[in-house]
Structures are given as C-alpha cells and as structure tokens.
Scaffold this motif. Structure first.
Motif, PDB file in Angstrom:
ATOM      1  N   GLN A 173      20.140 -57.286  61.351  1.00  0.00           N
ATOM      2  CA  GLN A 173      19.742 -56.376  60.281  1.00  0.00           C
ATOM      3  C   GLN A 173      18.674 -55.396  60.758  1.00  0.00           C
ATOM      4  N   ALA A 174      17.690 -55.914  61.501  1.00  0.00           N
ATOM      5  CA  ALA A 174      16.619 -55.058  62.012  1.00  0.00           C
ATOM      6  C   ALA A 174      17.167 -54.067  63.035  1.00  0.00           C
TER       7      ALA A 174
ATOM      8  N   SER B 235      20.191 -52.819  63.182  1.00  0.00           N
ATOM      9  CA  SER B 235      20.941 -51.789  62.459  1.00  0.00           C
ATOM     10  C   SER B 235      19.999 -50.791  61.798  1.00  0.00           C
ATOM     11  N   LYS B 236      18.937 -51.304  61.199  1.00  0.00           N
ATOM     12  CA  LYS B 236      17.961 -50.454  60.507  1.00  0.00           C
ATOM     13  C   LYS B 236      17.231 -49.539  61.490  1.00  0.00           C
TER      14      LYS B 236
ATOM     15  N   SER C  89      18.407 -48.610  64.468  1.00  0.00           N
ATOM     16  CA  SER C  89      19.384 -47.946  65.343  1.00  0.00           C
ATOM     17  C   SER C  89      19.303 -48.441  66.780  1.00  0.00           C
TER      18      SER C  89
ATOM     19  N   ASN D 153      10.207 -57.133  64.166  1.00  0.00           N
ATOM     20  CA  ASN D 153      10.669 -56.903  62.795  1.00  0.00           C
ATOM     21  C   ASN D 153      11.439 -58.100  62.283  1.00  0.00           C
TER      22      ASN D 153
END
Length: 259
Positions: free
Chosen positions: A239-240, A242-243, A245, A83
């Motif tokens: 960022q990926a 966090s998105k 989890s 990602n």
C-alpha cells in the motif's frame, strides 16, 4: 608518453579527440566509427564513475557490467519501509554487500540507528565506509556463521543480495540468525527469475553466479525454516509503495522474528 604525435588521438586531460578519426584521408568504415564512439562513451563512463560523479547511480553501471544488485534499491525503499512499519523501525541492521551505502542512508534520516554487516572483504571501500568500519558501525563477517550480536539487538534486519549467493545449506544457518538478532521483523530483498531472463544477473565479484529463485521457492523455504511471513507488513508495504509510486525491481519479503 609526453611525445606529441600528429596522428595521436590522446589528450593530456585523459579524454580522446575524434577529429583525427573523422578527418583522416583514409577511408573509415561506419563500423570503425561506431566502435570508436562506443569506446569513447565507455571511457567517459569509467572516468566519471571513478571520480564519484556517478555516485548514487551505481545500479546503472552494474547493469552494464552484468551485475545487478538489490542493495542499490534499498535506499530508495527506506521511506516506503518506514511508512509501512511506522515508528517501530528504531534500530536497523543491514546485511549484505555494499552495506555502507544503506547504513549511510539510514543514518542520514536522523530518526533511526543503523548498523551494517558486510559479508565480503571491502579493501576498495571509500573513506566514509572505512570510517564506519573503524567506529564499529559496520562489521565484516562471514554470515554463514553466528552473527556477532546478542538476541533481539535490532528492531529490524534488512537483507539484500546476501542470500542470492548462498546455497540452501548455508541459508538454513543464516536465516535463524536473522530471526535471532531481530525483535520485530526481517525484510529480504532478493533477485527474481525475470532478471536472469534479462541477462542482468550474471557472474559477480563474489565468485559465483547469483541464484534467482521464484516466489514459490522462497515460500517453501520459509515454511521449511519455520519462519513465518508477515502478511500484515507485506500488505502495508504494498500500500505504501503504491501511494509513494515505488516499484521495486527485486522481490521483497517480510518475515516475523522469533517470539
């Protein structure tokens, strides 16, 4: 071993019955019962682990044995890496112990070509891993010496655990090799000092204790080695993660390859 004894707790199927312990006429202390229960649990874990029923959960067993491996975290991180890096992860080299598990995960995706470099002997490898070695997909080689690959053979190189068992002297030889054979980046998974405090990283099968180094130590090492951290990739990975989890237990560093 075939003779049956009334006081024996061993069964022919390899498990143990506790009835003889609890029904004994003699007094049994709570401590003795606890030790028997603990021993039984460990035997069950060993038996199921050997049969492959705990495959995919090796990180749990490794914690029990006092050995923590970042390699077992890499397969879970692969979707996050894809990602973050987009479609640039076309052909990947994984470097580190238990590399067959990472290579198998990458190959199962069907979109990424993968190879592995195992720095330790793998006599106890399973049949699938030996097949990967036979096909040349996974190689066994001492990473303190030049890698058996041409420059920029891979888009990315993922490293896990390998550096934790190397001294800076040899790391100074290995890191340039990682940068040489990669075209678009290097991702390093390494232990953190918090794991040492938790007594997870102990002596391992590699014959020496893992070195859990701080982020500041790594930053200085990368600077001294003239290898730049890829800030853009690091931010995209965070960022990926966090998105999706994903919370890595290990430290993850993103480095740029040589231009």
């Amino acid at each position: 071993m075939s003779k049956r004894q009334p006081s024996s707790t061993k069964r022919g199927d390899g498990f143990f019955s506790l009835s003889g312990v609890f029904n004994s006429k003699s007094k049994t202390s709570p401590l003795s019962i606890s030790l028997v229960l603990l021993g039984t649990i460990l035997l069950i874990i060993y038996a199921f682990g050997g049969s492959g029923l705990l495959r995919g959960r090796k990180n749990v067993v490794s914690r029990i044995e006092g050995y923590f491996s970042c390699t077992f975290e890499v397969p879970s991180a692969i979707p996050v890496l894809k990602n973050a890096y987009g479609g640039s992860m076309k052909n990947v080299l994984h470097v580190g112990p238990e590399t067959c598990s990472v290579v198998s995960k990458l190959l199962s995706e069907g979109e990424t070509e993968a190879w592995g470099l195992e720095p330790y002997e793998i006599e106890d490898a399973d049949r699938h891993c030996k097949t990967l070695v036979h096909k040349g997909i996974v190689r066994v080689a001492d990473i303190k010496f030049p890698f058996p690959y041409r420059p920029k053979s891979f888009s990315h190189v993922i490293v896990s655990d390998a550096f934790d068992y190397l001294s800076p002297k040899y790391m100074n030889k290995t890191l340039p090799e990682l940068a040489r054979v990669s075209a678009d980046g290097i991702i390093i998974f390494t232990g953190s000092p918090s794991q040492r405090r938790a007594k997870i990283a102990q002596f391992s099968k590699f014959g020496r204790p893992a070195k859990m180094r701080s982020p500041s130590w790594w930053k200085q090492f990368f600077t001294d080695s003239s290898v730049k951290q890829n800030e853009s990739a690091s931010k995209k990975f965070e960022q990926a993660a966090s998105k999706m989890s994903f919370k890595p237990t290990c430290q993850v560093f993103h480095l740029s390859s040589y231009g």
